[in-house]
Design an enzyme around this catalytic site. Structure first.
Site, PDB file in Angstrom:
ATOM      1  N   CYS A 137       0.803  -1.231   0.000  1.00 50.05           N
ATOM      2  CA  CYS A 137       0.000   0.000   0.000  1.00 50.05           C
ATOM      3  C   CYS A 137       0.834   1.278   0.000  1.00 50.05           C
ATOM      4  CB  CYS A 137      -0.946   0.010   1.196  1.00 50.05           C
ATOM      5  SG  CYS A 137      -2.098  -1.378   1.198  1.00 50.05           S
ATOM      6  N   CYS A 457       0.391   2.618   6.473  1.00 54.99           N
ATOM      7  CA  CYS A 457       0.797   1.245   6.754  1.00 54.99           C
ATOM      8  C   CYS A 457       0.796   0.463   5.454  1.00 54.99           C
ATOM      9  CB  CYS A 457      -0.159   0.592   7.750  1.00 54.99           C
ATOM     10  SG  CYS A 457      -1.856   0.442   7.112  1.00 54.99           S
TER      11      CYS A 457
END
Length: 473
Positions: A137, A457
């Site tokens: 991500c 994250c």
């Protein structure tokens, strides 16, 4: 570790910042979105001997729920549209761009270097190098910081970075048995050899291998990890739903007020022109409460309503040395300053990257949380973001897991994701980082701030944080 963490965190004093009444107040959408004001007077984060690197502009095509308008396209189509949108917005000559870096997570095997294919499709010179990176991500974060490094090293003056994801059409493989048979069959020379191989095929060979958003090292889905993380930090289903509702409500308000200026229209071939994100859907706590747990059944608290949805989209950002930007006549939006990446346990702390990265990047720059005017954090799940904020506000967690004497503190809600986040705007995995950075730049100008902090994250138990400084107005 998980049991100990659950016990300890549950016995921490409840932070008033995360009490339900705090969320209810935030749902009123009364956060200040006033006209641009003069930024506060603070020291610059410029350092002697370090080249100033600026964001000239950043754009993204609308983020859409997978399976909708982009469903018949390929990833390089989306990336090309973002690149063309950036070119149209900035009028930067294509031959001025020295390098192009793109991030992606779920790779289309036909265009494994999607940066190169998108660049050629967007009309960039075939002499302009391009490569693709992947870091879950935070892939476009990695693309941006790769560009920063190239400019800082003097290798380039102008870099385009971005990210793309198309979850509407992900690679589905044959089983390994079938793949081996087909590859061997391709090498067979006689009809007899081919028939012998075909005769060995069994019905189970045809079972496809479906991709999953899961950790290779733990075989656990990210949603399952988010559920355990929420339980460990004693974050209720109601708190998660309230936070998700806040995200959608603020995103809707920002969209209606024309604040999401990074979105560029995209004429989808054979279809309509898409002009806005389609996943922003404020609901009600009552409706959200009716949804069943998505991962840990039947007692989990992570649901489709408080999770980011599978999203298609692409982004692009134009980075330059300050000297080059001014020479070309551009007024930059922001400086990209300090940044770093972190890694931690991919099982029990999979989604705690922002907690670990934030204090490190602040200390690196000599700042505190109080110095930050704008926070833009990636929202994978409401439970994940609330767990990070609670961990950041815990002396116990700081001392026992981070090797710190005291907590860094949680960002105040009035500065945090006030134009919505990934829960509402969408999360095309590799494209989100660029959205966070350009949103930070726009918010700093709009709200009169100087320093912004971006944090995210990523799968694999990794994270990223970056400091953004408003360019002098």
């Amino acid at each position: 570790m998980s049991c100990m963490l659950t016990y300890a965190i549950r016995n921490l004093p409840a932070s008033s910042a995360w009490a339900a009444r705090g969320f209810v107040r935030s749902l009123s959408c009364s956060l200040p979105l006033q006209a641009a004001v003069q930024p506060k007077s603070k020291k610059t984060l410029a350092r002697n001997g370090v080249k100033n690197i600026v964001v000239v502009e950043g754009v993204r095509i609308p983020f859409l729920q997978s399976g909708t308008t982009y469903a018949d396209l390929m990833p390089h189509d989306l990336a090309r549209a973002a690149l063309q949108g950036l070119l149209n917005r900035t009028s930067v000559p294509r031959d001025v761009v020295d390098y192009i870096v793109y991030g992606t997570v779920i790779q289309e095997v036909k265009t494994s270097n999607v940066a190169r294919e998108a660049a050629l499709g967007a009309g960039f010179s075939d002499k302009t190098p391009a490569h693709t990176v992947t870091m879950a991500c935070i892939s476009s974060n990695q693309a941006m910081t790769t560009g920063v490094g190239m400019i800082a090293a003097g290798q380039c003056d102008v870099v385009v970075a971005g990210g793309v994801e198309l979850m509407s059409d992900i690679p589905i493989r044959h089983s390994r048995k079938m793949r081996k048979t087909m590859l061997t069959l391709n090498r067979a020379k006689t009809l007899g050899q081919k028939l012998a191989l075909i005769s060995k095929i069994r019905p189970d060979y045809f079972a496809p291998e479906l991709p999953a958003v899961a950790e290779f090292s733990t075989s656990e889905t990210m949603g399952h990890s988010a559920d355990r993380l929420a339980a460990a930090f004693a974050i209720s289903r109601l708190e998660q739903d309230e936070y998700a509702l806040r995200s959608h409500t603020l995103a809707k308000k920002a969209q209606e007020e024309g604040l999401l200026v990074d979105v560029v229209p995209f004429k989808v071939p054979g279809k309509e022109t898409v002009t806005k994100d389609n996943g922003i859907r404020p609901s009600s706590l009552e409706q959200m409460g009716k949804l069943k747990p998505a991962f840990v059944k039947p007692y989990g608290t992570v649901t489709p309503a408080n999770s980011s949805f599978l999203t298609d989209g692409a982004s692009a950002i134009l980075l330059m040395s300050e000297e080059k930007a001014l020479a070309l006549g551009y007024k930059p939006k922001a400086y990209l300053r300090d940044f770093l990446y972190v890694s931690q346990d991919p099982k029990d702390q999979l989604l705690l990257g922002p907690t670990y990265a934030t204090p490190k990047v602040l200390e690196k720059a000599g700042l505190t949380m109080a110095d930050i005017d704008v926070f833009e954090f990636h929202e994978a799940f409401a439970g994940q973001i609330l767990a990070n904020l609670k961990a950041m506000d815990s002396d116990w967690f700081a001392q026992n897991y981070m090797g710190r004497k005291s907590k860094v503190g949680a960002p105040p809600l009035e500065k945090f994701n006030t134009w919505g986040g990934s829960l509402s705007l969408g999360h095309p995995f590799a494209a989100t980082g660029c959205r966070l950075v350009i949103t930070t730049a726009h918010r700093l100008k709009k709200e009169g701030g100087q320093y912004g902090l971006v944090a995210a994250c990523a799968a694999g138990g990794q994270g990223h944080a970056m400091l953004v400084e408003l360019y002098p107005q």
